[in-house]
Design a protein around this motif. Sequence first.
Motif, PDB file in Angstrom:
ATOM      1  N   ASP A 195       0.811  -1.219   0.000  1.00  0.00           N
ATOM      2  CA  ASP A 195       0.000   0.000   0.000  1.00  0.00           C
ATOM      3  C   ASP A 195       0.846   1.271   0.000  1.00  0.00           C
ATOM      4  OD1 ASP A 195       0.840  -0.650   2.592  1.00  0.00           O
ATOM      5  OD2 ASP A 195      -0.895   0.295   3.539  1.00  0.00           O
ATOM      6  N   LEU A 196       1.842   1.324   0.856  1.00  0.00           N
ATOM      7  CA  LEU A 196       2.694   2.505   0.956  1.00  0.00           C
ATOM      8  C   LEU A 196       3.652   2.595  -0.236  1.00  0.00           C
ATOM      9  CD1 LEU A 196       3.131   4.962   2.684  1.00  0.00           C
ATOM     10  CD2 LEU A 196       4.635   3.628   4.161  1.00  0.00           C
ATOM     11  N   ALA A 197       4.163   1.471  -0.697  1.00  0.00           N
ATOM     12  CA  ALA A 197       5.047   1.461  -1.874  1.00  0.00           C
ATOM     13  C   ALA A 197       4.305   1.996  -3.099  1.00  0.00           C
ATOM     14  CB  ALA A 197       5.571   0.053  -2.133  1.00  0.00           C
ATOM     15  N   GLU A 198       3.033   1.671  -3.205  1.00  0.00           N
ATOM     16  CA  GLU A 198       2.207   2.164  -4.312  1.00  0.00           C
ATOM     17  C   GLU A 198       2.130   3.696  -4.276  1.00  0.00           C
ATOM     18  OE1 GLU A 198      -1.735   0.329  -4.353  1.00  0.00           O
ATOM     19  OE2 GLU A 198      -0.994  -0.820  -6.062  1.00  0.00           O
ATOM     20  N   LYS A 199       1.953   4.255  -3.088  1.00  0.00           N
ATOM     21  CA  LYS A 199       1.872   5.708  -2.931  1.00  0.00           C
ATOM     22  C   LYS A 199       3.207   6.380  -3.248  1.00  0.00           C
ATOM     23  CE  LYS A 199      -1.847   5.506   0.418  1.00  0.00           C
ATOM     24  NZ  LYS A 199      -2.242   5.656   1.799  1.00  0.00           N
ATOM     25  N   VAL A 200       4.303   5.752  -2.838  1.00  0.00           N
ATOM     26  CA  VAL A 200       5.632   6.300  -3.117  1.00  0.00           C
ATOM     27  C   VAL A 200       5.862   6.355  -4.627  1.00  0.00           C
ATOM     28  CG1 VAL A 200       8.124   5.849  -2.912  1.00  0.00           C
ATOM     29  CG2 VAL A 200       6.648   5.585  -0.916  1.00  0.00           C
ATOM     30  N   CYS A 201       5.570   5.263  -5.305  1.00  0.00           N
ATOM     31  CA  CYS A 201       5.752   5.207  -6.762  1.00  0.00           C
ATOM     32  C   CYS A 201       4.821   6.175  -7.476  1.00  0.00           C
ATOM     33  CB  CYS A 201       5.558   3.775  -7.271  1.00  0.00           C
ATOM     34  SG  CYS A 201       6.911   2.687  -6.796  1.00  0.00           S
ATOM     35  N   GLU A 202       3.596   6.254  -7.006  1.00  0.00           N
ATOM     36  CA  GLU A 202       2.625   7.183  -7.582  1.00  0.00           C
ATOM     37  C   GLU A 202       3.137   8.617  -7.478  1.00  0.00           C
ATOM     38  OE1 GLU A 202      -1.533   8.445  -5.884  1.00  0.00           O
ATOM     39  OE2 GLU A 202      -1.679   6.436  -6.775  1.00  0.00           O
ATOM     40  N   GLY A 203       3.773   8.945  -6.349  1.00  0.00           N
ATOM     41  CA  GLY A 203       4.340  10.278  -6.141  1.00  0.00           C
ATOM     42  C   GLY A 203       5.469  10.594  -7.112  1.00  0.00           C
ATOM     43  N   LEU A 204       6.099   9.561  -7.646  1.00  0.00           N
ATOM     44  CA  LEU A 204       7.171   9.739  -8.628  1.00  0.00           C
ATOM     45  C   LEU A 204       6.666   9.626 -10.064  1.00  0.00           C
ATOM     46  CD1 LEU A 204       9.930   7.628  -6.837  1.00  0.00           C
ATOM     47  CD2 LEU A 204       9.911  10.112  -7.143  1.00  0.00           C
ATOM     48  N   GLY A 205       5.361   9.381 -10.199  1.00  0.00           N
ATOM     49  CA  GLY A 205       4.774   9.294 -11.522  1.00  0.00           C
ATOM     50  C   GLY A 205       4.989   7.967 -12.233  1.00  0.00           C
ATOM     51  N   ILE A 206       5.235   6.917 -11.456  1.00  0.00           N
ATOM     52  CA  ILE A 206       5.414   5.587 -12.043  1.00  0.00           C
ATOM     53  C   ILE A 206       4.471   4.601 -11.373  1.00  0.00           C
ATOM     54  CG2 ILE A 206       7.811   5.939 -12.741  1.00  0.00           C
ATOM     55  CD1 ILE A 206       8.657   4.407 -10.228  1.00  0.00           C
ATOM     56  N   LYS A 207       4.299   3.443 -11.988  1.00  0.00           N
ATOM     57  CA  LYS A 207       3.421   2.443 -11.380  1.00  0.00           C
ATOM     58  C   LYS A 207       4.242   1.397 -10.638  1.00  0.00           C
ATOM     59  CE  LYS A 207       3.020  -0.400 -15.515  1.00  0.00           C
ATOM     60  NZ  LYS A 207       2.207  -0.956 -16.544  1.00  0.00           N
ATOM     61  N   LEU A 208       3.664   0.871  -9.589  1.00  0.00           N
ATOM     62  CA  LEU A 208       4.286  -0.203  -8.825  1.00  0.00           C
ATOM     63  C   LEU A 208       3.843  -1.528  -9.427  1.00  0.00           C
ATOM     64  CD1 LEU A 208       5.909  -1.057  -6.229  1.00  0.00           C
ATOM     65  CD2 LEU A 208       3.682  -1.252  -5.113  1.00  0.00           C
ATOM     66  N   VAL A 209       4.804  -2.391  -9.702  1.00  0.00           N
ATOM     67  CA  VAL A 209       4.512  -3.721 -10.224  1.00  0.00           C
ATOM     68  C   VAL A 209       4.570  -4.692  -9.047  1.00  0.00           C
ATOM     69  CG1 VAL A 209       5.247  -5.543 -11.800  1.00  0.00           C
ATOM     70  CG2 VAL A 209       5.503  -3.143 -12.454  1.00  0.00           C
ATOM     71  N   VAL A 210       3.432  -5.281  -8.718  1.00  0.00           N
ATOM     72  CA  VAL A 210       3.349  -6.212  -7.589  1.00  0.00           C
ATOM     73  C   VAL A 210       3.272  -7.629  -8.145  1.00  0.00           C
ATOM     74  CG1 VAL A 210       2.058  -6.848  -5.518  1.00  0.00           C
ATOM     75  CG2 VAL A 210       2.117  -4.458  -6.257  1.00  0.00           C
ATOM     76  N   LEU A 211       4.225  -8.452  -7.759  1.00  0.00           N
ATOM     77  CA  LEU A 211       4.225  -9.854  -8.192  1.00  0.00           C
ATOM     78  C   LEU A 211       3.199 -10.642  -7.396  1.00  0.00           C
ATOM     79  CD1 LEU A 211       8.080 -10.437  -8.461  1.00  0.00           C
ATOM     80  CD2 LEU A 211       6.494  -9.683 -10.243  1.00  0.00           C
ATOM     81  N   GLU A 212       2.796 -11.774  -7.922  1.00  0.00           N
ATOM     82  CA  GLU A 212       1.753 -12.607  -7.294  1.00  0.00           C
ATOM     83  C   GLU A 212       2.067 -12.924  -5.827  1.00  0.00           C
ATOM     84  OE1 GLU A 212      -1.871 -14.094  -7.162  1.00  0.00           O
ATOM     85  OE2 GLU A 212      -1.078 -13.250  -9.007  1.00  0.00           O
TER      86      GLU A 212
END
Length: 170
Positions: free
Chosen positions: A133-150
């Motif tokens: 959840d927090l990693a997604e927000k960090v990446c979003e703040g940098l304008g990139i998407k977080l890739v979450v593996l299964e």
Amino acid sequence: MNIRQIIYTCSLCNYFDSNQSKCMISNKETYPQNSTDAMACKSGDIFVRNINVQYSYYNYGGQRAFSSEPLEDLTRLPKDKNGTPLFVFTKRGVERAVPAYPGLELVSHHLFGVKKEFTFQGQRELIYDIGVDLAEKVCEGLGIKLVVLENEKGIQGKEELRKRYLVYGR
């Protein structure tokens, strides 16, 4: 630097899980610079070299304990549009920067490398350290998407590491 022998360490092995500090073959806790277990695996033919991890000063046998060079030899790494080698600092050591997803252009700093959030390896560490959840927000703040593996879905991270990222919210 005159290289006599390469000392294998867990950091160089593909079976080393740096996010959980363990060997995925033996399921035993270990650390990146562990040469004893790595050499045993090498002689037992179960050591698989991770091609992204660069040799560090402790991998060069017969040399003094500390290198006079501030960084490893990065001359063979791919370069960004400015000609700077694409590398990232991870728990394994210095690695060739692999984009988090196809089409993502990486930009490197000559001393600090590529920001972890932009690399496949860095996003894995970010997820294990601070949670999806927090990693997604960090990446979003940098304008990139977080890739979450299964196998990473639902990872909460470590509370003590999440504190420095609270500017992004809980």
